[in-house]
Design a protein around this motif. Sequence first.
Motif, PDB file in Angstrom:
ATOM      1  N   LEU A 119       0.803  -1.171  -0.060  1.00 55.60           N
ATOM      2  CA  LEU A 119      -0.085   0.171  -0.105  1.00 55.60           C
ATOM      3  C   LEU A 119       0.794   1.165  -0.076  1.00 55.60           C
ATOM      4  CD1 LEU A 119      -2.314  -1.206   2.871  1.00 55.60           C
ATOM      5  CD2 LEU A 119      -2.756  -1.257   0.339  1.00 55.60           C
ATOM      6  N   ARG A 120       0.449   2.361  -0.544  1.00 54.48           N
ATOM      7  CA  ARG A 120       1.266   3.692  -0.821  1.00 54.48           C
ATOM      8  C   ARG A 120       0.949   4.185   0.630  1.00 54.48           C
ATOM      9  NH1 ARG A 120       3.109   6.450  -4.705  1.00 54.48           N
ATOM     10  NH2 ARG A 120       3.900   7.956  -2.735  1.00 54.48           N
ATOM     11  N   LYS A 145      -4.049   9.124   6.795  1.00 50.34           N
ATOM     12  CA  LYS A 145      -3.045   8.561   6.055  1.00 50.34           C
ATOM     13  C   LYS A 145      -2.237   7.424   6.590  1.00 50.34           C
ATOM     14  CE  LYS A 145      -3.675  12.026   2.904  1.00 50.34           C
ATOM     15  NZ  LYS A 145      -4.435  11.778   1.711  1.00 50.34           N
ATOM     16  N   GLY A 158      -9.843   5.263   4.191  1.00 49.64           N
ATOM     17  CA  GLY A 158     -10.924   4.858   3.518  1.00 49.64           C
ATOM     18  C   GLY A 158     -10.530   4.362   2.009  1.00 49.64           C
ATOM     19  N   ARG A 159      -9.773   4.969   1.394  1.00 54.92           N
ATOM     20  CA  ARG A 159      -9.317   4.468  -0.118  1.00 54.92           C
ATOM     21  C   ARG A 159      -8.737   3.099  -0.253  1.00 54.92           C
ATOM     22  NH1 ARG A 159      -8.985   8.392  -4.222  1.00 54.92           N
ATOM     23  NH2 ARG A 159      -8.380   6.455  -5.503  1.00 54.92           N
ATOM     24  N   THR A 160      -8.045   2.887   0.898  1.00 52.68           N
ATOM     25  CA  THR A 160      -7.144   1.585   0.867  1.00 52.68           C
ATOM     26  C   THR A 160      -8.200   0.751   1.186  1.00 52.68           C
ATOM     27  OG1 THR A 160      -5.312   2.891   1.896  1.00 52.68           O
ATOM     28  CG2 THR A 160      -5.569   0.259   2.216  1.00 52.68           C
ATOM     29  N   GLU A 171     -11.550   0.533   0.542  1.00 48.02           N
ATOM     30  CA  GLU A 171     -12.162   0.343  -0.525  1.00 48.02           C
ATOM     31  C   GLU A 171     -11.439  -0.573  -1.344  1.00 48.02           C
ATOM     32  OE1 GLU A 171     -14.325   3.163  -4.121  1.00 48.02           O
ATOM     33  OE2 GLU A 171     -13.457   4.133  -2.200  1.00 48.02           O
ATOM     34  N   ARG A 172     -10.165  -0.195  -1.767  1.00 48.23           N
ATOM     35  CA  ARG A 172      -9.476  -0.894  -2.603  1.00 48.23           C
ATOM     36  C   ARG A 172      -9.323  -2.488  -2.246  1.00 48.23           C
ATOM     37  NH1 ARG A 172      -2.811  -0.502  -2.946  1.00 48.23           N
ATOM     38  NH2 ARG A 172      -2.327  -2.644  -3.787  1.00 48.23           N
ATOM     39  N   ASP A 224     -11.437   7.218   8.367  1.00 53.59           N
ATOM     40  CA  ASP A 224     -11.278   7.048   6.842  1.00 53.59           C
ATOM     41  C   ASP A 224     -10.189   8.034   6.408  1.00 53.59           C
ATOM     42  OD1 ASP A 224     -13.132   4.912   6.703  1.00 53.59           O
ATOM     43  OD2 ASP A 224     -14.349   6.376   6.031  1.00 53.59           O
ATOM     44  N   ASP A 225     -10.069   9.281   6.725  1.00 53.40           N
ATOM     45  CA  ASP A 225      -9.321  10.364   6.036  1.00 53.40           C
ATOM     46  C   ASP A 225      -7.789  10.318   6.617  1.00 53.40           C
ATOM     47  OD1 ASP A 225      -9.776  11.189   8.614  1.00 53.40           O
ATOM     48  OD2 ASP A 225     -10.401  13.346   8.165  1.00 53.40           O
ATOM     49  N   ALA A 263      -1.482   7.040   0.969  1.00 57.45           N
ATOM     50  CA  ALA A 263      -2.898   6.740   0.524  1.00 57.45           C
ATOM     51  C   ALA A 263      -3.787   6.841   2.050  1.00 57.45           C
ATOM     52  CB  ALA A 263      -3.210   5.329   0.132  1.00 57.45           C
ATOM     53  N   SER A 264      -5.081   7.103   1.841  1.00 64.11           N
ATOM     54  CA  SER A 264      -5.959   7.335   3.210  1.00 64.11           C
ATOM     55  C   SER A 264      -6.291   6.001   3.436  1.00 64.11           C
ATOM     56  CB  SER A 264      -7.206   8.350   2.775  1.00 64.11           C
ATOM     57  OG  SER A 264      -8.196   7.816   1.744  1.00 64.11           O
TER      58      SER A 264
END
Length: 455
Positions: free
Chosen positions: A147-148, A201, A154-156, A158-159, A198-199, A151-152
Amino acid sequence: MTEAETDTPAEVDLGDLVREGGAAELAAYVEELDARETARAICELEPEEQTMLLSRLGPEQAGEVLETLPDVTATEAIESLPAETAAAILHELPSDDQADLYKSLDSIDAAAILAELDSDEAERITELASYPDDTAGGLLATEVVALRDIASVGRTVERLRGDADRLRRLDIQYAYVVAKGRRLVGVLRLRDLLLAEDDTKLETIMIREPLSIPADMPLAELETFFDDHAFLGVPVVDGEGRLVGAVSRVAVDEATQDQATSDYRRSMGVVVEELRTMPTLRRSRLRLAWLSINIVLNVVAASVIAAYQETLSQVITLAVFLPIISDMSGCSGNQAVAVSMRELSLGLIRPNEWLRVWGKEAAVGVINGLALGLLIGLVSGFYDGNVWMGLVVGSALAANTLLAVLLGGVLPLALKQMKVDPALASGPILTTVTDMCGFFLVLSLAALMISRLVG
């Protein structure tokens, strides 16, 4: 049909099912077998039946079947398939198994199969295959969650949910956090990911400066690493700190066991992996290639006895003790070989440290040689009723024991330095030399004291 009338996997002939059964029936049958039953059943098939089986199973199930088979059987089976079919099966294997299988293939077959794969996958397989088998790179799996750092949460999440089908196949405890260029910067516990906002990092909740190992770390150091750390796996990085994959404790344990089995097999003269399901003539040829060398070495050793036939005919009692001297010296030498092989594998000695090894073995050789020589000397003197017989036999064994441990200690180092497999060559060389020297010592001493032994 009642339960008692239903065929169990053990009652069905897999060969008949491969030739005459339906694809669904065949797949269901193979699915019921455990790993050992699968390997045994498939190894008993004829080569063309193995090819038919893999062709009729789906690529995913065929890949699972390949993982249960001995390496030599899996290689021959995949080489017999059309390149397109073989590539589809190879695609379903874990990355470490892909690399291992690719390395074992004939170069022409390997190139044809790679040509059927996606270019990125083909490049990854060839890169993994470039690492030696007994290093972290040769044992790693690329199936990790990377994982980057920017990245947040929430986005992680979801991915990860979008990639759930693939992730379910992996034994995931941690995710690895990478910066630009896939440089490893942290490890993330999935628990921390699920509980964070979610927000947030990932770089703020990851474990920084995680332990990692270089791709060229040898197996012996990997064993030590996992002995010192209670990890299920560890990330592997290249020379620039980029994440390559991860090595599991299970993979290291299996590799260690495989190496020990391989060393033992080769020390017994089985140079190439052999199974009794192979064609008889092929098995015979594999064994004869090694046995023919050994018979030449034994003839050389026997020539010493031939040179002292007259002495032996006058003191026939010596024939009783020749095999004892040969065997005991060989055993002493093989103990020294085993210690040197183990220290080489652990990196505790280097091939050029033969002088230090020689000094250490000399002390043991003197003590054990005197003890064994005294014991066999008393036995032989009592047996023949002649104290000079005891002196000859005892002295020969004492001297040959010292020679055997000196040679056994340094022989693996010398062979390693010459890039010859110590496990393969140490035994025959040691046996021949100790036999020759043992026979020479006892017979030459007997020739010098022939008047006291005969009179």
